[in-house]
Design an enzyme around this catalytic site. Structure first.
Site, PDB file in Angstrom:
ATOM      1  N   LYS A  35       0.846  -1.201   0.000  1.00  0.00           N
ATOM      2  CA  LYS A  35       0.000   0.000   0.000  1.00  0.00           C
ATOM      3  C   LYS A  35       0.881   1.252   0.000  1.00  0.00           C
ATOM      4  O   LYS A  35       2.087   1.171   0.279  1.00  0.00           O
ATOM      5  CB  LYS A  35      -0.918  -0.024   1.230  1.00  0.00           C
ATOM      6  CG  LYS A  35      -0.172  -0.015   2.556  1.00  0.00           C
ATOM      7  CD  LYS A  35      -1.129  -0.294   3.721  1.00  0.00           C
ATOM      8  CE  LYS A  35      -0.368  -0.311   5.039  1.00  0.00           C
ATOM      9  NZ  LYS A  35      -1.203  -0.761   6.161  1.00  0.00           N
ATOM     10  N   TYR A 251      16.974  29.630   8.305  1.00  0.00           N
ATOM     11  CA  TYR A 251      15.770  30.383   8.681  1.00  0.00           C
ATOM     12  C   TYR A 251      15.655  30.546  10.192  1.00  0.00           C
ATOM     13  O   TYR A 251      15.844  29.580  10.938  1.00  0.00           O
ATOM     14  CB  TYR A 251      14.509  29.673   8.178  1.00  0.00           C
ATOM     15  CG  TYR A 251      14.257  29.840   6.707  1.00  0.00           C
ATOM     16  CD1 TYR A 251      14.049  31.102   6.144  1.00  0.00           C
ATOM     17  CD2 TYR A 251      14.220  28.732   5.862  1.00  0.00           C
ATOM     18  CE1 TYR A 251      13.807  31.250   4.785  1.00  0.00           C
ATOM     19  CE2 TYR A 251      13.967  28.875   4.502  1.00  0.00           C
ATOM     20  CZ  TYR A 251      13.766  30.137   3.973  1.00  0.00           C
ATOM     21  OH  TYR A 251      13.526  30.279   2.640  1.00  0.00           O
TER      22      TYR A 251
HETATM   23  C1  PLP Z   1      -0.372  -1.773   6.800  1.00  0.00           C
HETATM   24  C2  PLP Z   1      -0.919  -3.008   7.395  1.00  0.00           C
HETATM   25  C3  PLP Z   1      -0.088  -4.132   7.602  1.00  0.00           C
HETATM   26  C4  PLP Z   1       1.409  -4.085   7.399  1.00  0.00           C
HETATM   27  O1  PLP Z   1       2.015  -3.511   8.541  1.00  0.00           O
HETATM   28  P1  PLP Z   1       3.592  -3.436   8.701  1.00  0.00           P
HETATM   29  O2  PLP Z   1       3.795  -2.980  10.094  1.00  0.00           O
HETATM   30  O3  PLP Z   1       4.078  -2.445   7.698  1.00  0.00           O
HETATM   31  O4  PLP Z   1       4.122  -4.794   8.433  1.00  0.00           O
HETATM   32  C5  PLP Z   1      -0.675  -5.299   8.053  1.00  0.00           C
HETATM   33  N1  PLP Z   1      -2.010  -5.360   8.306  1.00  0.00           N
HETATM   34  C6  PLP Z   1      -2.822  -4.306   8.151  1.00  0.00           C
HETATM   35  C7  PLP Z   1      -4.270  -4.431   8.466  1.00  0.00           C
HETATM   36  C8  PLP Z   1      -2.309  -3.090   7.711  1.00  0.00           C
HETATM   37  O5  PLP Z   1      -3.120  -2.033   7.573  1.00  0.00           O
END
Ligand code: PLP
Length: 355
Positions: A35, A251
């Site tokens: 994702k 800055y």
């Molecule tokens: C994003 C997500 C994962 C993966 O998590 P990581 O900590 O990056 O391994 C697993 N399960 C769900 C439901 C998620 O939303």
């Protein structure tokens, strides 16, 4: 001449991490979570590279899955947020996607859908209190999907504090999860990276692994060295100057030299995804030596005190994160997490893939 700022993605490191992680998963199948553009690593490139090594993919929503299908990815894809509309179920059917159903309205859409989706996931809330159905209702919900004709059901939940397996929250979640499993005859999946690395996924059918696949670490974990960072955010020095004791940099003049100092300016800033919140002292690797960032991060530039780095000139290589400093180390001093730093890479700096 292009600016030197580049996000190098080491695909081989991702492959090695998958092999390492699978080593501790026994028979549990490996779902690669890609994702948010594979946590900033490029979803299509990562998915194409790892497809032969993994059993399935996961993304947050349908559009992310369509991007992968359009690029030729064939393995199953789980949609973690499930359908956002009944139309998403049409797409799921056409594109062979697995919806994760977390709310009753999605169950209703599924039951009303023109056909039975062959594989759906049911998400229960064991204590994260973000998404998920009430475990008490699980039996009835599963029955409605079986009656509809759905052949394969996988039960999932998500841990709120997986990196602390002994915490009260995790124990409570594990206890509710085990209660649910006692009555559940189908596949199950509980763990993300942290849960998988800590051995909580062994009895599951699926581990849903994102962060660790990219080399992200769990603080103070003994076998962190077995994972390799896949992202190296790199640039080269744009300018070098001397500042005298008492002069400020950047800055707001919010860093003042306590000694005569050499300052290197790097052509990378928050417009590229480097955190604006990075405080004085945030580690930056200059030619192999870790030196402190000084002064406010600008949109296009940041400044580093290279007084103790030996010879630094225009063109000297600089690494914002990679092997050293690790992205988790940068995140910690910035008061954020490596996940955020990975995913907030803006795309302004080109990505360059290494195999
Ligand atoms: C994003 C997500 C994962 C993966 O998590 P990581 O900590 O990056 O391994 C697993 N399960 C769900 C439901 C998620 O939303």
């Amino acid at each position: 001449m292009p600016r030197d700022t580049t996000v190098f993605i080491d695909l081989a490191a991702i492959g090695d991490n998958i092999a390492t992680l699978k080593g501790s998963l026994d028979a549990c199948q490996f779902m690669a979570v890609v994702k948010a553009d594979a946590y900033g690593h490029g979803a299509v490139a990562v998915a194409q590279y790892v497809e032969p090594m993994v059993d399935a993919f996961a993304v947050a929503f349908t559009e992310e899955a369509i991007e992968l299908r359009t690029a030729g990815i064939r393995k199953p894809i789980l949609i973690l947020e499930g359908p956002h509309s009944p139309d998403d179920l049409v797409t799921a059917e056409e594109q062979d996607l697995w919806p994760a159903l977390h709310s009753q309205y999605q169950i209703d859409w599924c039951v009303a859908h023109r056909s039975a989706l062959p594989h759906v996931w049911i998400k229960i809330d064991t204590g994260m209190h973000r998404l998920g159905l009430d475990p008490q209702q699980l039996a009835a919900i599963a029955q409605s999907l079986v009656d509809k004709g759905c052949q394969k059901l996988t039960l999932m939940s998500h841990l709120a504090s997986a990196e602390f397996p002994d915490s009260a929250l995790t124990s409570q979640q594990l206890s509710l999860w085990r209660d649910a499993l006692a009555e559940w005859p189908h596949e199950v999946s509980l763990c993300n990276s942290a849960g998988s690395r800590l051995g909580l996924a062994r009895d599951d059918n699926w581990a849903r692994v994102g962060y660790a696949m990219y080399g992200g670490l769990i603080k103070d974990m003994a076998d962190n060295a077995s994972l390799k960072p896949a992202m190296r955010f790199e640039t080269a020095v744009l300018a070098v100057r001397q500042v005298k004791t008492g002069e400020s940099v950047g800055y707001g003049g919010q860093w003042t030299a306590q000694r005569d100092s050499v300052i290197a300016t790097l052509p990378v800033g928050y417009g590229d995804g480097y955190p604006w919140l990075a405080p004085n002292g945030t580690p930056v690797n200059i030619n192999g030596v870790v030196a402190p960032l000084v002064g406010r991060v600008s949109m296009d530039m940041l400044t580093v005190d290279v007084t103790d780095c030996g010879t630094v000139a225009v063109g000297t290589r600089a690494v914002l994160w990679g092997d050293d400093p690790a992205i988790d180390a940068v995140a910690e001093v910035c008061g954020t997490i490596g996940y955020e730093l990975m995913t907030r890479i803006t795309g302004r700096a080109p990505r360059c893939y290494e195999k």
